[in-house]
Scaffold this motif. Structure first.
Motif, short mmCIF file in Angstrom:
data_model
loop_
_atom_site.label_atom_id
_atom_site.label_comp_id
_atom_site.label_asym_id
_atom_site.label_seq_id
_atom_site.Cartn_x
_atom_site.Cartn_y
_atom_site.Cartn_z
N ILE A 135 0.88 -1.18 0.00
CA ILE A 135 0.00 0.00 0.00
C ILE A 135 0.91 1.22 0.00
CG2 ILE A 135 -1.74 1.34 1.25
CD1 ILE A 135 -2.71 -1.24 2.52
N GLU A 150 -1.56 1.10 10.32
CA GLU A 150 -2.79 0.74 9.63
C GLU A 150 -2.49 -0.07 8.37
OE1 GLU A 150 -6.20 2.64 6.81
OE2 GLU A 150 -4.47 3.83 7.38
N GLY A 151 -1.47 0.36 7.61
CA GLY A 151 -1.13 -0.33 6.37
C GLY A 151 -0.71 -1.77 6.59
N GLY A 153 -1.45 -3.60 9.16
CA GLY A 153 -2.62 -4.33 9.66
C GLY A 153 -3.53 -4.78 8.53
N ARG A 154 -3.78 -3.90 7.59
CA ARG A 154 -4.65 -4.25 6.47
C ARG A 154 -4.03 -5.30 5.56
NH1 ARG A 154 -5.87 0.36 3.06
NH2 ARG A 154 -7.22 -1.17 2.04
N LEU A 155 -2.72 -5.15 5.31
CA LEU A 155 -2.05 -6.15 4.46
C LEU A 155 -2.03 -7.52 5.13
CD1 LEU A 155 1.01 -4.11 3.10
CD2 LEU A 155 -1.08 -4.75 1.86
N ASP A 157 -4.16 -8.71 7.33
CA ASP A 157 -5.52 -9.26 7.28
C ASP A 157 -5.84 -9.79 5.89
OD1 ASP A 157 -5.89 -8.62 9.93
OD2 ASP A 157 -7.02 -6.78 9.53
N HIS A 158 -5.39 -9.06 4.87
CA HIS A 158 -5.66 -9.47 3.48
C HIS A 158 -4.96 -10.79 3.16
CE1 HIS A 158 -7.13 -8.46 -0.54
NE2 HIS A 158 -5.96 -8.88 -1.02
N GLY A 199 -6.22 -5.74 -3.09
CA GLY A 199 -7.38 -4.97 -2.67
C GLY A 199 -7.50 -3.71 -3.50
N SER A 200 -8.47 -2.88 -3.17
CA SER A 200 -8.78 -1.70 -3.97
C SER A 200 -7.60 -0.74 -4.06
CB SER A 200 -9.99 -0.97 -3.39
OG SER A 200 -9.74 -0.62 -2.04
N ASP A 201 -6.86 -0.56 -2.97
CA ASP A 201 -5.71 0.36 -2.98
C ASP A 201 -4.40 -0.37 -2.75
OD1 ASP A 201 -6.23 -0.30 -0.36
OD2 ASP A 201 -5.78 1.68 0.43
N MET A 202 -4.39 -1.68 -2.99
CA MET A 202 -3.19 -2.49 -2.83
C MET A 202 -2.57 -2.78 -4.20
SD MET A 202 -4.51 -5.14 0.11
CE MET A 202 -5.26 -4.55 1.62
#
Length: 274
Positions: A135, A150-151, A153-155, A157-158, A199-202
């Motif tokens: 991201i 946050e970045g 964490g999202r990665l 989870d993905h 993902g959308s912004d990945m």
């Protein structure tokens, strides 16, 4: 409006009573901090009640602490029992900022006086080609820690949802300077195995094989401006050893769990591809 017009003070009289300027009172009105109790609909004159002097005095004292108006609004909206803790919390932030600036002054002094830095052992390694999910965002210094947390964490989870394990430690790439005036961009990255849809912004790409020089630092040394010393040390080693930085940008490689680490635990490599 409570009472009569005779109970009220014009803005000039209220300014004199509270030792606040009329300009400040108009600003506090526009911010919702200290609105007048009555505004004449025809003349636009503001009128205040003497009961408002306590609030005016509190605002004035908080401004002496250089508390931002938005924070003052929070204090005024809080209950009486919550106000003192809010002021103390703000001052802890001020003291922490002052400590950081003091450290930055020392760092700058060392740089300007060309003091040698022998704190770090510089090592090299060959990093294999890796498929990474990332991201990327433009962020300023104040927003950088939140973006990294946050970045990642999202990665994570993905990748977990796709049942794709890590192939190596997560890292952060700095494609440009990050400070109060420059916003990078910054890219959080995780090497992985398997198949993952972005993902959308990945973004998914191949990070090429490359050599890099690095210094390993503790969690405490990751704090700004202490971390700059590690960057300087690796950069100087490259220069002294005739190594050219590659087009791949410098990065921070986080090989240990950040939340579980203590201040003296080794958690991060400051790395320069070359």
């Amino acid at each position: 409006m409570n009472g009569t017009r005779a109970d009220l003070l014009t803005i000039s009289l209220f300014a004199r009573a509270t030792r606040l300027s009329q300009k400040a009172l108009r600003l506090y009105d526009s911010m919702g901090l200290l609105p007048p109790v009555f505004v004449d609909p025809q003349s636009g004159y503001r009128y205040y009640h003497m009961d408002q002097t306590e609030t005016a005095r509190l605002i004035g004292l908080l401004r002496q602490l250089e508390m931002p108006l938005s924070r003052i609004f929070e204090v005024l909206q809080a209950s009486e029992i919550e106000r003192a803790p809010l002021v103390r919390a703000y001052w802890r932030e001020v003291e922490a900022d002052a400590r950081q600036k003091k450290q930055l002054v020392q760092y700058l002094s060392d740089v300007l006086e060309k003091k040698e830095n022998h704190m770090f052992e510089i090592q090299t390694r060959q990093v294999p080609e890796a498929k990474i999910i990332t991201i990327q965002r433009r962020v300023y210094a104040n927003d950088l820690p939140a973006f990294i947390s946050e970045g990642f964490g999202r990665l994570m989870d993905h990748l977990k949802a796709a049942d794709a394990p890590f192939a190596a430690a997560p890292f952060v790439i700095y494609h440009g300077e990050v400070n109060h005036d420059s916003d990078g961009p910054v890219e959080v990255c995780i090497p992985y195995l398997g198949t993952v849809d972005p993902g959308s912004d990945m973004n998914i790409r191949i990070e090429p094989e490359h050599p890099e020089a690095y210094a390993t630092i503790t969690k405490a040394q990751c704090a700004f401006p202490e971390i700059l010393k590690a960057y300087d040390a690796v950069s100087l080693w490259l220069k002294e050893n005739g190594k050219m930085c590659s087009p791949l940008a410098c990065r921070e490689v986080y090989f240990e769990n950040w939340d579980g680490a203590g201040p003296d635990d080794l958690v991060c490599d400051i790395a320069y591809p070359y």
